[in-house]
Design a protein around this motif. Structure first.
Motif, PDB file in Angstrom:
ATOM      1  N   TRP A 280      24.885 -59.498 -60.263  1.00  0.00           N
ATOM      2  CA  TRP A 280      23.779 -60.079 -59.490  1.00  0.00           C
ATOM      3  C   TRP A 280      23.531 -61.536 -59.897  1.00  0.00           C
TER       4      TRP A 280
ATOM      5  N   VAL B  28      24.811 -64.135 -57.096  1.00  0.00           N
ATOM      6  CA  VAL B  28      23.724 -64.690 -56.290  1.00  0.00           C
ATOM      7  C   VAL B  28      23.267 -66.052 -56.795  1.00  0.00           C
ATOM      8  N   TYR B  29      23.048 -66.173 -58.102  1.00  0.00           N
ATOM      9  CA  TYR B  29      22.419 -67.391 -58.619  1.00  0.00           C
ATOM     10  C   TYR B  29      23.413 -68.451 -59.083  1.00  0.00           C
TER      11      TYR B  29
ATOM     12  N   SER C 199      25.399 -63.910 -51.071  1.00  0.00           N
ATOM     13  CA  SER C 199      24.259 -63.073 -50.689  1.00  0.00           C
ATOM     14  C   SER C 199      24.314 -61.772 -51.478  1.00  0.00           C
ATOM     15  N   LEU C 200      23.169 -61.131 -51.601  1.00  0.00           N
ATOM     16  CA  LEU C 200      23.123 -59.874 -52.340  1.00  0.00           C
ATOM     17  C   LEU C 200      23.994 -58.816 -51.657  1.00  0.00           C
ATOM     18  N   ASN C 201      24.017 -58.829 -50.320  1.00  0.00           N
ATOM     19  CA  ASN C 201      24.858 -57.869 -49.584  1.00  0.00           C
ATOM     20  C   ASN C 201      26.334 -58.068 -49.911  1.00  0.00           C
TER      21      ASN C 201
ATOM     22  N   VAL D   8      27.519 -59.271 -52.726  1.00  0.00           N
ATOM     23  CA  VAL D   8      27.727 -58.808 -54.100  1.00  0.00           C
ATOM     24  C   VAL D   8      27.833 -57.287 -54.136  1.00  0.00           C
ATOM     25  N   LEU D   9      26.936 -56.615 -53.413  1.00  0.00           N
ATOM     26  CA  LEU D   9      26.904 -55.150 -53.447  1.00  0.00           C
ATOM     27  C   LEU D   9      28.017 -54.523 -52.617  1.00  0.00           C
TER      28      LEU D   9
END
Length: 249
Positions: free
Chosen positions: A34, A38-39, A44-46, A48-49
């Protein structure tokens, strides 16, 4: 390229932490993914997941939860004691029984690691009381648990099946499971004969016959065994999703 190096560094950190602490490495890996994705990587978080194996997670979590329940309510312990009692004092049969018990339990779903952790304390305690060489018992328990590791419904077997499907080797799950079982059986019984397993038949162990209360299955234990049986039937014969079936159980 920078993101690739950051990802590799995060992976190394997770591996090092897992070697020197009891922190759950999966939780740490998710946190690092995460942060890096993300950072630091502007993803985007999507995105990453999307790399998270949701289906595998549901399967492993469901199976682990189901058999943890069976362990905590004493079902697996009672089954282990009953197996020792079946040997009827034949000391030479006890290591063989622990091999078979480890193989069967691991094959049904908990996998090799959980099965070895559950059986090893009891097996070594019985070995001490029955004058069975500890190394002989360790070989039988360890290889028994390992022999069921690649069962199609065990965590390790599920992972291997997924990897085999990805490289075009799907459909060999049962053959792989049997080959692994036979390999560990050869090692286990080779150690059994080399370390004097046959000589154990000249002794008798009365502890298993006296321990009646520890082998008695009450209603909660029978219900647990029935639930595990229903889960296995639905998975093997009705093509139910093993993770959801285990959660339901």
């Amino acid at each position: 390229m920078t993101l690739a190096w950051l990802s590799l560094g995060a992976l190394v950190v997770a591996m090092i932490v897992s070697c020197f602490s009891t922190l759950n490495v999966g939780v740490l890996a998710l946190a690092l993914a995460w942060i890096v994705g993300v950072y630091l990587g502007s993803m985007s978080l999507n995105d990453v997941l999307s790399g998270f194996p949701t289906q595998l997670f549901l399967t492993l979590a469901g199976v682990t939860l189901l058999f943890t329940q069976a362990q905590l309510n004493g079902t697996l312990d009672r089954v282990a004691h009953a197996a020792v009692k079946i040997c009827r004092g034949n000391t030479g049969l006890i290591p063989v029984m622990f091999f078979l018990l480890g193989s069967v339990i691991a094959s049904l779903g908990p996998g090799n690691v959980a099965t070895a952790a559950m059986l090893a304390p009891m097996a070594m305690a019985v070995a001490s009381r029955a004058a069975i060489p500890p190394f002989l018992m360790a070989i039988m328990v360890g290889n028994g648990a390992q022999s069921g590791a690649l069962s199609p419904v065990a965590p390790t077997g599920i992972i291997v099946t997924g990897l085999m499907d990805k490289i075009g080797l799907g459909g060999f799950e049962l053959r792989t499971y049997i080959a692994n079982l036979l390999a560990h059986a050869i090692i286990a019984f080779g150690g059994y004969f080399l370390l004097g397993g046959l000589g154990l038949f000249r002794r008798r162990y009365v502890g298993g016959e006296k321990d009646g209360d520890a082998t008695k299955l009450v209603a909660s234990h029978w219900i647990t065994l029935a639930v595990v049986g229903v889960v296995l039937v639905t998975v093997l014969f009705l093509n139910a999703n093993i993770g959801m079936a285990a959660f339901t159980g």
